[in-house]
Design a protein around this motif. Structure first.
Motif, PDB file in Angstrom:
ATOM      1  N   SER A  52     -12.892   6.063   2.922  1.00 62.19           N
ATOM      2  CA  SER A  52     -13.157   4.705   3.404  1.00 62.19           C
ATOM      3  C   SER A  52     -13.767   4.790   4.797  1.00 62.19           C
ATOM      4  O   SER A  52     -13.073   5.094   5.771  1.00 62.19           O
ATOM      5  CB  SER A  52     -11.864   3.879   3.439  1.00 62.19           C
TER       6      SER A  52
ATOM      7  N   HIS B 172     -12.069   2.349   7.117  1.00 68.13           N
ATOM      8  CA  HIS B 172     -10.795   2.853   7.603  1.00 68.13           C
ATOM      9  C   HIS B 172     -11.030   3.864   8.728  1.00 68.13           C
ATOM     10  O   HIS B 172     -10.294   3.889   9.729  1.00 68.13           O
ATOM     11  CB  HIS B 172     -10.013   3.503   6.450  1.00 68.13           C
TER      12      HIS B 172
ATOM     13  N   ASP C 111      -7.558   6.559   4.582  1.00 69.58           N
ATOM     14  CA  ASP C 111      -8.144   6.821   3.261  1.00 69.58           C
ATOM     15  C   ASP C 111      -9.382   7.687   3.515  1.00 69.58           C
ATOM     16  O   ASP C 111     -10.324   7.244   4.180  1.00 69.58           O
ATOM     17  CB  ASP C 111      -8.544   5.495   2.612  1.00 69.58           C
TER      18      ASP C 111
ATOM     19  N   ASN D 295      -4.434   9.642   0.291  1.00 65.85           N
ATOM     20  CA  ASN D 295      -4.795  10.151   1.613  1.00 65.85           C
ATOM     21  C   ASN D 295      -4.736  11.671   1.634  1.00 65.85           C
ATOM     22  O   ASN D 295      -4.401  12.316   0.643  1.00 65.85           O
ATOM     23  CB  ASN D 295      -3.853   9.571   2.674  1.00 65.85           C
TER      24      ASN D 295
ATOM     25  N   TYR E 133       0.871   5.386  -0.001  1.00 65.52           N
ATOM     26  CA  TYR E 133       0.039   6.545   0.327  1.00 65.52           C
ATOM     27  C   TYR E 133       0.635   7.806  -0.307  1.00 65.52           C
ATOM     28  O   TYR E 133       1.771   8.173  -0.016  1.00 65.52           O
ATOM     29  CB  TYR E 133      -0.053   6.727   1.842  1.00 65.52           C
TER      30      TYR E 133
ATOM     31  N   VAL F 162      -3.154   4.678  -2.281  1.00 68.28           N
ATOM     32  CA  VAL F 162      -4.198   5.346  -1.496  1.00 68.28           C
ATOM     33  C   VAL F 162      -3.931   6.848  -1.538  1.00 68.28           C
ATOM     34  O   VAL F 162      -2.845   7.306  -1.193  1.00 68.28           O
ATOM     35  CB  VAL F 162      -4.189   4.867  -0.026  1.00 68.28           C
TER      36      VAL F 162
ATOM     37  N   ARG G 129       0.856  -1.190   0.000  1.00 69.02           N
ATOM     38  CA  ARG G 129       0.000   0.000   0.000  1.00 69.02           C
ATOM     39  C   ARG G 129       0.885   1.231   0.000  1.00 69.02           C
ATOM     40  O   ARG G 129       1.735   1.407   0.877  1.00 69.02           O
ATOM     41  CB  ARG G 129      -0.930   0.013   1.221  1.00 69.02           C
TER      42      ARG G 129
END
Length: 518
Positions: free
Chosen positions: A117, A120, A114, A41, A6, A39, A4
């Motif tokens: 999400s 999340h 996220d 963010n 970010y 992601v 993942r």
């Protein structure tokens, strides 16, 4: 396990090239045949390190920054997907000094999760405050918010709980929650960061406010200059509604609350709560005379809570951890934390959330690192274009509402703009008057006419035309505006003008042309 990555997608990071970095990372992943999830963010707020790329590793997240598209290939070569060392390596994000020293309550998830999400969000403590709220009475919610000491983070510093209790105690067939997201002050970006980086915390805060006061409908009024925030909030509201966080049965409770996003048309005066209400009603944004207060007769003539983004986004942690927990931070009557936005001519610009009580000098010199140019700091404007200019002699002032008021200043939305010794404070004073003249709604004479006359007087002063007479005139004019204006736009414009005049008098006595020629 799929890696993942970010990469911030908020406006601040995008302005610094985050989209180009994301594109380069995608291209490199494709070329190397690596499967990974990117992601987008929000930013953690250390904008001097943006674009920052973070990777989730077996031992935690590792950050790299500021990353340029040209760095991406070498990042992969160094094994950054497993935390490999590189010239842009920053280590664990929460160990970066700028971030490690903060007390993050409102911004705890910003840059971590996220933004869109909900799973999340919940995994990082989200919705606990709302769950606690639906289990108690509205009066108990209001009591908890009141006891926390939370005050309006939009500028006025009015106790949030008192405003909520007024609406709760006012009978009506309909009540509203209005979120003022018309963040127009210079050097401010906290509202935008929350909306783009952790939108569900604002939705949760508004839902709690609705349940606490008996309001069933909410509006988020966002400035038109924030298209990314508008898009994220609209998506987040839809997600929350589908998940039952909003709707006729909030989290399965008997409480009903729904909300929608409205976009302003760019008028600074619509940051004033009653002008905002007129704009929401489809009228020209003009300030209303008070009384009646919006808490009694606000939007469409109904009882209305109007709170700033940060005020509402601070409520979930209070309802989750309790009033005593929140009140334990801060000093005097300024409780909790404040997201300080450090901008202007400063070495380390960004958002710094901390408990009230730090001195202005600590914020500017220690956290901000002084000026970006390396020249001495001359002045710091706190509180947007209507805030006072503080010289170094006032840098021992604690960052709290009463301490700033005692020095003829205001915290406002906690935006700090730093100026080095090349700044001309006469020009800054003129800018304040001109800003007021342009942005005035025109309803009251002191603001509408006073600001225009103020520009003319300061122009004569700059030309060295009877300087002592002009100084006396602008002082009298500021006194009239301060006490005669209908709202804070005209009433606070004297703060930057008079602070510049009082603290930097030499800038208001230009050298005569003849002397300069010699």
């Amino acid at each position: 396990m799929i890696p993942r990555i970010y990469i911030p997608g908020d406006s601040g990071a995008l302005a610094l090239g985050a989209e180009k970095v994301a594109k380069a990372v995608r291209a490199e992943l494709a070329e190397r045949g690596i499967e990974a999830k990117i992601v987008r963010n929000g930013s953690r707020g250390a904008y001097f390190l943006e674009p920052t790329v973070e990777v989730a590793t077996a031992t935690g997240r590792v950050a790299y920054g500021p990353v340029k598209p040209s760095d991406v290939k070498s990042l992969f070569d160094c094994g950054f997907l497993t935390g490999g060392h590189h010239k842009r390596w920053l280590g664990a994000p929460d160990k970066i000094p700028f971030l490690a020293r903060q007390t993050r309550l409102t911004f705890a998830r910003c840059g971590v999760t996220d933004p869109l999400s909900l799973d999340h969000y919940k995994a990082h403590g989200g919705l606990k405050g709302l769950q606690n709220a639906v289990a108690i009475t509205p009066a108990d919610i209001v009591k908890q918010v009141t006891e926390s000491g939370l005050r309006g983070r939009g500028g006025a510093g009015f106790p949030t709980g008192i405003k909520w209790k007024t609406v709760l105690d006012t009978s009506a067939d309909r009540k509203y929650i209005v979120c003022n997201a018309d963040e127009g002050d210079s050097g401010t970006f906290a509202d935008r960061m929350i909306m783009e980086g952790d939108p569900f915390v604002l939705i949760e805060g508004m839902a709690i406010a609705g349940i606490a006061t008996g309001a069933t409908k909410g509006f988020i009024y966002i400035r038109s200059e924030y298209p990314h925030a508008v898009a994220v909030m609209q998506k987040a509201v839809e997600i929350a509604r589908k998940a039952g966080v909003l709707g006729v049965n909030v989290l399965g409770s008997p409480n009903s609350f729904d909300m929608e996003v409205r976009v302003g048309a760019g008028a600074y005066v619509c940051g004033e709560e009653t002008a905002l209400l007129d704009s929401l009603e489809g009228k020209r944004g003009q300030v209303r005379a008070k009384p009646p207060l919006p808490a009694h007769k606000g939007l469409f003539g109904k009882p209305t809570v109007i709170n700033n983004v940060i005020s509402l986004a601070s409520v979930p942690v209070i309802m989750d951890k309790g009033a005593a927990f929140y009140k334990d931070f801060g000093t005097g009557r300024s409780r909790g934390t404040i997201p300080i936005q450090i901008a202007g001519n400063v070495k380390y610009p960004g958002l710094y959330e901390a408990a009230f009580g730090m001195t202005l000098g600590e914020i500017v010199d220690d956290i901000g690192g002084g000026t970006a140019t390396g020249r001495p700091v001359k002045a710091v404007q706190v509180g947007g274009p209507l805030g006072a200019y503080f010289p170094r002699a006032l840098f021992d002032t604690p960052f709290d509402y009463e301490a700033f008021a005692a020095k003829d200043g205001l915290i406002g939305h906690a935006g700090i703009v730093v100026f080095d010794d090349s700044a001309d404070m006469l020009k800054q004073a003129r800018f304040a008057m001109e800003f007021c003249a342009i942005e005035s709604c025109g309803k009251c004479t002191p603001c509408r006419i006073g600001s225009t006359r103020g520009v003319e007087v300061l122009d004569r002063l700059a030309q060295n035309v009877e300087p002592e007479k002009q100084i006396a005139l602008v002082t009298d004019l500021c006194n009239t505006m301060k006490f005669g204006s209908l709202c804070a736009l005209g009433g606070f414009t004297p703060y930057p003008v008079m602070s510049a005049l009082n603290h930097f008098p030499d800038d208001f006595r230009p050298t005569p042309v003849a002397e300069a020629a010699e």
